[in-house]
Scaffold this motif. Sequence first.
Motif, PDB file in Angstrom:
ATOM      1  N   ASN A  12       0.807  -1.214   0.000  1.00  0.00           N
ATOM      2  CA  ASN A  12       0.000   0.000   0.000  1.00  0.00           C
ATOM      3  C   ASN A  12       0.842   1.267   0.000  1.00  0.00           C
ATOM      4  OD1 ASN A  12       0.752  -0.769   2.640  1.00  0.00           O
ATOM      5  ND2 ASN A  12      -0.756   0.628   3.510  1.00  0.00           N
ATOM      6  N   VAL A  13       2.034   1.206   0.616  1.00  0.00           N
ATOM      7  CA  VAL A  13       2.993   2.316   0.583  1.00  0.00           C
ATOM      8  C   VAL A  13       4.382   1.703   0.441  1.00  0.00           C
ATOM      9  CG1 VAL A  13       3.930   4.339   1.769  1.00  0.00           C
ATOM     10  CG2 VAL A  13       1.555   3.674   2.172  1.00  0.00           C
ATOM     11  N   ALA A  59       0.209   4.200   8.273  1.00  0.00           N
ATOM     12  CA  ALA A  59       0.521   4.351   6.853  1.00  0.00           C
ATOM     13  C   ALA A  59       0.872   5.792   6.515  1.00  0.00           C
ATOM     14  CB  ALA A  59      -0.653   3.875   5.996  1.00  0.00           C
ATOM     15  N   ILE A  60       0.203   6.743   7.147  1.00  0.00           N
ATOM     16  CA  ILE A  60       0.531   8.156   6.942  1.00  0.00           C
ATOM     17  C   ILE A  60       1.959   8.426   7.398  1.00  0.00           C
ATOM     18  CG2 ILE A  60       0.051  10.497   7.761  1.00  0.00           C
ATOM     19  CD1 ILE A  60      -2.922   9.763   7.765  1.00  0.00           C
ATOM     20  N   CYS A 170     -14.563   2.202  11.272  1.00  0.00           N
ATOM     21  CA  CYS A 170     -13.577   2.797  10.370  1.00  0.00           C
ATOM     22  C   CYS A 170     -12.701   1.708   9.764  1.00  0.00           C
ATOM     23  CB  CYS A 170     -12.746   3.871  11.051  1.00  0.00           C
ATOM     24  SG  CYS A 170     -11.810   4.887   9.858  1.00  0.00           S
ATOM     25  N   ASN A 171     -11.438   1.994   9.499  1.00  0.00           N
ATOM     26  CA  ASN A 171     -10.556   1.005   8.879  1.00  0.00           C
ATOM     27  C   ASN A 171      -9.209   1.010   9.556  1.00  0.00           C
ATOM     28  OD1 ASN A 171      -8.221   0.739   6.493  1.00  0.00           O
ATOM     29  ND2 ASN A 171      -9.754  -0.884   6.518  1.00  0.00           N
ATOM     30  N   ALA A 172      -8.790  -0.139  10.057  1.00  0.00           N
ATOM     31  CA  ALA A 172      -7.481  -0.278  10.704  1.00  0.00           C
ATOM     32  C   ALA A 172      -6.873  -1.612  10.313  1.00  0.00           C
ATOM     33  CB  ALA A 172      -7.627  -0.170  12.223  1.00  0.00           C
ATOM     34  N   GLY A 173      -6.889  -1.879   9.001  1.00  0.00           N
ATOM     35  CA  GLY A 173      -6.327  -3.114   8.479  1.00  0.00           C
ATOM     36  C   GLY A 173      -5.022  -2.867   7.748  1.00  0.00           C
ATOM     37  N   ALA A 176      -4.185   0.513   6.177  1.00  0.00           N
ATOM     38  CA  ALA A 176      -3.895   1.627   7.079  1.00  0.00           C
ATOM     39  C   ALA A 176      -2.534   1.492   7.747  1.00  0.00           C
ATOM     40  CB  ALA A 176      -4.982   1.722   8.153  1.00  0.00           C
ATOM     41  N   THR A 177      -1.842   0.374   7.484  1.00  0.00           N
ATOM     42  CA  THR A 177      -0.563   0.118   8.150  1.00  0.00           C
ATOM     43  C   THR A 177       0.427  -0.447   7.122  1.00  0.00           C
ATOM     44  OG1 THR A 177      -1.323  -2.096   8.810  1.00  0.00           O
ATOM     45  CG2 THR A 177      -1.699  -0.302  10.369  1.00  0.00           C
TER      46      THR A 177
END
Length: 368
Positions: A12-13, A59-60, A170-173, A176-177
């Motif tokens: 994802n990143v 992830a941010i 929300c999303n914390a999968g 998001a990481t």
Amino acid sequence: MQRDARFLQAENVRLSENGDSVIIIDQTQLPGAVKYLELRTDVDFYDAILKLKVRGAPAIGICAAFGYYIMARRIAEADPVCGYEEFCHRLQDRKEYLNSSRPTAVNLSWALNRMEETLRNHEEASLQEILEILEEEAIAIQQEDIEMCRKISGYGLSLLKDGDGILTHCNAGPLATSVYGTGLGPLILGREQGMNFHVYSDETRPLLQGARLTSYELQKAGIDVTLICDNMASLVMKNGWIQACLVGCDRVAMNGDVANKIGTSGVAILAKYYGIPFYVLGPVSTIDRTCSTGADIPIELRKPEEIKEMFYEKPMALSEVKCYNPAFDVTDHELITAIITDRGICRPPYTQSLAALFGVETPNRSVE
């Protein structure tokens, strides 16, 4: 640079193969399409974070760390003979610009500050050596997140039973990481080990991240998931279908108050009423040691169009109608059963158990 194989697990990143850009999954396009964006400039990174093309506190932070390295590389390429102090000054301006993209998630400033500290610790190094050091530090931040997610997932799974009904908000999968995630990590890890859960995923206003991302990730992971509207949480709890609530977090105050996506506080209140454990999961980097209580956490306000127009063919409210659109709320520590970190499970009183994570000795540490 020879990169650890674990680094390649996070899609994802990630840093591009030649190291001159960052490639992200554009989360605003999910679940309809999986599209990748290439970020090269400070404006690219700012836009991606502000518009939630990359989102989730860890992830941010990872994206920001890579962004810091890329911005350093751009400065060096434009002026190869730039002096150290001038180099630091130019990079400081870009750091402050990027840090202003979103105020609530502490991992953004944490990662940028860590990169800046790394820069300041190598004043005697050449410009090329500094770039290599910054690249290594950004990669280390992501690899550490992978390990933290594994640990958080293991600690969280220890609190669940096979067959449990779970409510998440929300999303914390993994999106998001790096891998597994925080709030979803125990479920994905448990599924790998043959456990079964039934998850009720709140759609999560205003950006529907539960509908677009959480249900997408759980479905892809082979986990039984049912999507519900936010205002249905009370009913599924009352029906006895929920044995635990799992959520991520964007910032944790030292008294245990937690900022997470808007609506989390309401879920916690309902869970308290129905006697359901409410667990918050996140890495230690999400704990803000400068923040005493939730009252100190800045809450991001977003544009009203996200409520009135986004996801609709036509506007769902009159243009002149006012909107209040906070992205987050703060859940009071008294509503939280445990805060699950990569260093252990913290129980109340959080003023003691959270402090103990940082080596501050207090009575009744309450860390498992």
